[in-house]
Design a protein around this motif. Structure first.
Motif, short mmCIF file in Angstrom:
data_model
loop_
_atom_site.label_atom_id
_atom_site.label_comp_id
_atom_site.label_asym_id
_atom_site.label_seq_id
_atom_site.Cartn_x
_atom_site.Cartn_y
_atom_site.Cartn_z
N GLU A 37 1.59 9.74 -5.08
CA GLU A 37 1.96 11.08 -4.52
C GLU A 37 2.82 11.82 -5.36
O GLU A 37 3.01 13.03 -5.72
CB GLU A 37 2.32 11.25 -3.13
N GLN A 80 0.87 -1.25 0.09
CA GLN A 80 0.06 -0.03 0.07
C GLN A 80 0.84 1.31 0.02
O GLN A 80 0.62 2.23 -0.79
CB GLN A 80 -0.91 0.05 1.34
N ARG A 106 0.81 4.22 -2.66
CA ARG A 106 0.54 5.65 -2.40
C ARG A 106 1.84 6.65 -2.69
O ARG A 106 1.50 7.60 -3.46
CB ARG A 106 0.48 5.82 -1.15
#
Ligand SMILES: [Zn+2]
Length: 174
Positions: A90, A82, A86
């Motif tokens: 980003e 995860q 992420r």
């Protein structure tokens, strides 16, 4: 160890903490024990359709302007998978479609007068097709490199340089 990370007890304020282990501090007054354990971090190996590796240029210190891989610290209650998904979203705006664990390397990350010890977990990531990476967050630029174009000295951290070299040895034997 000569690092002076903690000088006063966070509970009672006493000075003179002992450090029996690299990751443990003990207060001589109230016997409070504090552990600063190795932090988990992740990095992504992403190739374009020509086999070039996506390398980022760091926008901030430590190691501003040096090469890096997309990635960062794993948040509480987050898996490494995860976290890498992420971070890639980003920093680059890319959607990751699959992750495959490659290897890990230890690292030292100096920030704000403290040297954090991390374990960098490397994932080979595939991204959904038709996307274009855009530098954001703590990335100031993006470079695509063939193995022959990689300059190991431009990487800011030994762990990342070692991971990139391991990747190209395993995936693309020269
Ligand atoms: Zn204390």
């Amino acid at each position: 160890m000569s690092e002076r990370i903690l000088e006063h007890c966070p509970r009672c304020g006493a000075a003179g903490l002992s450090r029996p282990n690299v990751n443990k501090w003990v207060c001589p007054q109230c016997k409070f024990q504090l552990y600063l354990n190795t932090a988990a971090a992740v990095c992504a190996l992403i190739q374009d359709d020509r086999g070039r590796l996506l390398v980022t240029v760091r926008a901030n210190d430590p190691k501003k302007g040096f090469w890096d891989l997309p990635g960062g610290f794993v948040d509480p209650d987050e898996s490494a998978e995860q976290a890498v998904i992420r971070e890639v979203r980003e920093e680059l705006g890319l959607r990751v479609s699959s992750t495959h664990y490659l290897c890990s390397r230890p690292n030292a990350y100096p920030f704000g007068g403290i040297t954090y010890r991390t374990l960098d977990l490397a994932y080979v990531c595939r991204v959904e097709s038709g996307q274009r990476a855009v530098a954001a967050d703590d990335v100031q630029g993006i470079v695509y490199c063939r193995p022959a174009e990689l300059d190991p000295h431009r990487f800011g951290f030994d762990s990342i340089r070692q991971i990139v070299e391991f990747f190209f040895k395993r995936i693309h034997p020269l």
